[in-house]
Design an enzyme around this catalytic site. Structure first.
Site, PDB file in Angstrom:
ATOM      1  N   LYS A 272       0.842  -1.195   0.000  1.00 50.27           N
ATOM      2  CA  LYS A 272       0.000   0.000   0.000  1.00 50.27           C
ATOM      3  C   LYS A 272       0.880   1.249   0.000  1.00 50.27           C
ATOM      4  O   LYS A 272       1.783   1.388   0.829  1.00 50.27           O
ATOM      5  CB  LYS A 272      -0.926   0.018   1.219  1.00 50.27           C
ATOM      6  CG  LYS A 272      -2.085  -0.942   1.121  1.00 50.27           C
ATOM      7  CD  LYS A 272      -2.998  -0.862   2.333  1.00 50.27           C
ATOM      8  CE  LYS A 272      -3.955   0.301   2.250  1.00 50.27           C
ATOM      9  NZ  LYS A 272      -4.952   0.268   3.354  1.00 50.27           N
ATOM     10  N   ILE A 273       0.569   2.124  -0.948  1.00 52.04           N
ATOM     11  CA  ILE A 273       1.331   3.353  -1.122  1.00 52.04           C
ATOM     12  C   ILE A 273       0.354   4.536  -1.068  1.00 52.04           C
ATOM     13  O   ILE A 273      -0.687   4.509  -1.733  1.00 52.04           O
ATOM     14  CB  ILE A 273       2.034   3.364  -2.492  1.00 52.04           C
ATOM     15  CG1 ILE A 273       2.914   2.117  -2.675  1.00 52.04           C
ATOM     16  CG2 ILE A 273       2.831   4.640  -2.687  1.00 52.04           C
ATOM     17  CD1 ILE A 273       4.205   2.119  -1.902  1.00 52.04           C
TER      18      ILE A 273
END
Length: 214
Positions: free
Chosen positions: A83-84
């Site tokens: 997750k960014i």
């Protein structure tokens, strides 16, 4: 629409995996902290429980740090997705990670333009937040529907994960948008199986069965 769980509680995940309804899991730093454990402890256990994607979030806000963290997270298991956050440094990281074959889930998406930029950077998934948009008087479900339509129109393969789901109404509305995935908190998942007429009907069936034995 695939069901993901939005939790870092391994016991909760195991429960719903046994039901056969959970395809993947999303976590974030807040959920990890709530579990009372570390990401290094929790993510391997979750990845072993579910066959689908397991999102683990980076803490860094600079591209180099995100990439370094992402590479380590991706090595935990083959189904880990990184997750960014949807920020400029995040898009730079997504571009690099995508080229390396590391799957990414761009999170904290609140607009169609953010979703488009994340997808064009190479994101595997984008996560528009429904509940938080509703909190400020905007229509989160409509955003999900618009993103899904736009991606279909332009042949964009990035999948949409409806996130920040707060209630059954959110789930049912998202189901009609064509969204590929919804990540749902445990309390809402528990509500999804319940209906008073189901309980009433089952009680009546059992009563009728017992009476037939007399």
């Amino acid at each position: 629409m695939k069901i993901f769980m939005d939790t870092a509680n391994v016991e909760e995940i195991a429960k719903f995996v046994d039901w056969g309804v959970v395809y993947g899991v999303t976590t974030n730093p807040s959920l990890i902290a709530k579990s009372g454990r570390t990401q290094a402890e929790v993510i391997p256990e979750i990845a072993a429980l579910v066959s689908g994607p397991v999102s683990a979030e980076v803490i860094s806000t600079e591209c180099a740090g995100m990439v370094e963290e992402a590479r380590k997270l991706a090595k935990i298991a083959g189904n880990v997705v990184v997750k960014i956050p949807c920020i400029p440094e995040g898009l730079k990281a997504v571009k690099i990670l995508s080229a390396e074959g590391i799957k990414t889930n761009v999170t904290l998406v609140f607009s169609m333009s953010q979703a488009l930029m994340a997808a064009r950077a190479g994101a595997t998934y984008v996560s528009p937040f429904i509940g938080r948009l509703d909190d400020i008087g905007e229509n989160g479900v409509q955003l999900v529907e618009n993103i899904v339509k736009a991606f279909k129109l332009y042949g964009i393969e990035t999948e949409v994960i409806a996130a920040s789901i707060r209630n059954l109404e959110h789930v049912e509305k998202v189901m009609l948008t064509g969204c590929q995935i919804a990540t749902i908190p445990t309390k809402v998942l528990e509500q999804m199986i319940k209906h008073p007429l189901t309980d009433k009907g089952l009680a009546q069936f059992m009563l009728d069965y017992q009476n037939s034995l007399k």
